[in-house]
Structure formats: structure tokens, C-alpha cells
Motif scaffolding. Structure first.
Motif, PDB file in Angstrom:
ATOM      1  N   TYR A  49       0.859  -1.175   0.000  1.00  0.00           N
ATOM      2  CA  TYR A  49       0.000   0.000   0.000  1.00  0.00           C
ATOM      3  C   TYR A  49       0.892   1.221   0.000  1.00  0.00           C
ATOM      4  O   TYR A  49       1.610   1.469   0.969  1.00  0.00           O
ATOM      5  N   PHE A  59      -4.388  -3.144   5.917  1.00  0.00           N
ATOM      6  CA  PHE A  59      -4.792  -2.792   4.554  1.00  0.00           C
ATOM      7  C   PHE A  59      -6.285  -2.506   4.506  1.00  0.00           C
ATOM      8  O   PHE A  59      -6.720  -1.542   3.868  1.00  0.00           O
ATOM      9  N   LYS A  60      -7.086  -3.339   5.184  1.00  0.00           N
ATOM     10  CA  LYS A  60      -8.537  -3.107   5.215  1.00  0.00           C
ATOM     11  C   LYS A  60      -8.863  -1.781   5.881  1.00  0.00           C
ATOM     12  O   LYS A  60      -9.737  -1.037   5.426  1.00  0.00           O
ATOM     13  N   GLU A  63      -7.897   1.026   3.514  1.00  0.00           N
ATOM     14  CA  GLU A  63      -8.821   1.085   2.385  1.00  0.00           C
ATOM     15  C   GLU A  63     -10.146   1.727   2.813  1.00  0.00           C
ATOM     16  O   GLU A  63     -10.719   2.535   2.078  1.00  0.00           O
ATOM     17  N   LYS A  64     -10.623   1.380   4.006  1.00  0.00           N
ATOM     18  CA  LYS A  64     -11.855   1.975   4.525  1.00  0.00           C
ATOM     19  C   LYS A  64     -11.672   3.472   4.736  1.00  0.00           C
ATOM     20  O   LYS A  64     -12.540   4.274   4.376  1.00  0.00           O
ATOM     21  N   GLU A  66      -9.589   5.425   3.157  1.00  0.00           N
ATOM     22  CA  GLU A  66      -9.507   6.080   1.847  1.00  0.00           C
ATOM     23  C   GLU A  66     -10.894   6.236   1.223  1.00  0.00           C
ATOM     24  O   GLU A  66     -11.202   7.271   0.628  1.00  0.00           O
ATOM     25  N   ASN A  67     -11.740   5.233   1.368  1.00  0.00           N
ATOM     26  CA  ASN A  67     -13.107   5.332   0.849  1.00  0.00           C
ATOM     27  C   ASN A  67     -13.886   6.427   1.556  1.00  0.00           C
ATOM     28  O   ASN A  67     -14.618   7.195   0.917  1.00  0.00           O
TER      29      ASN A  67
END
Length: 88
Positions: A49, A59-60, A63-64, A66-67
């Protein structure tokens, strides 16, 4: 016609029945598939990442985040657009 129950493998001085040979291959197959599944699901996965190696959970989380940031920027752009349209 050949009777498979009478079939046997001769190895050196002794003979092995067909069911013993099949049982050995079955055990080896189950062991291989079980270890493959264990490695596949229990392995601590690493992801890249932004040029850094992170764990699966991290990573999860990233990613959350970033969303959520992208959703916030979209909402902010909508507010700015409506503010500009009201100002004119």
C-alpha cells in the motif's frame, strides 16, 4: 474379466493389496490438500500500500479510511458547487 479385489502390487518380497495402495495415496492427498488450505487461509497476508508492506487488517483499515475520505471530498465538492450556484 479382471477382479480388482484380487489385484496386488508386488514390492520386493511382499505384495500389497490394491486397497492399501489407494489408502496410502488418499492419505497423502488429504495431507497435501489440508496443508494447502491451512497455508492459504491462516497465512498472514502482506499487501503493498503506497510502496509500504502492510498486514491484511491494516490494509482493510487503510482502504476503509480512503473510501471515507473520497466520500467526504465528493460531499465537500457538492457543497461548494451549491454554494457557488447560490452566490451567483
Amino acid at each position: 474379466m479382471i477382479n480388482l479385489s484380487d489385484f496386488s502390487f508386488k514390492v520386493l518380497d511382499f505384495s500389497l493389496p490394491l486397497w492399501v495402495v489407494l489408502l496410502i495415496f488418499l492419505m497423502i492427498g488429504i495431507l497435501c490438500i489440508g496443508s494447502y488450505i491451512f497455508i492459504l487461509f491462516k497465512k498472514n497476508r502482506k499487501f503493498i500500500y503506497e510502496k509500504e508492506e502492510v498486514s491484511g487488517d491494516e490494509f482493510k483499515r487503510l482502504e476503509k479510511f480512503e473510501n471515507l475520505r473520497n466520500d467526504f471530498e465528493i460531499e465537500l465538492a457538492k457543497v461548494k458547487k451549491s454554494y457557488r450556484s447560490q452566490k451567483i
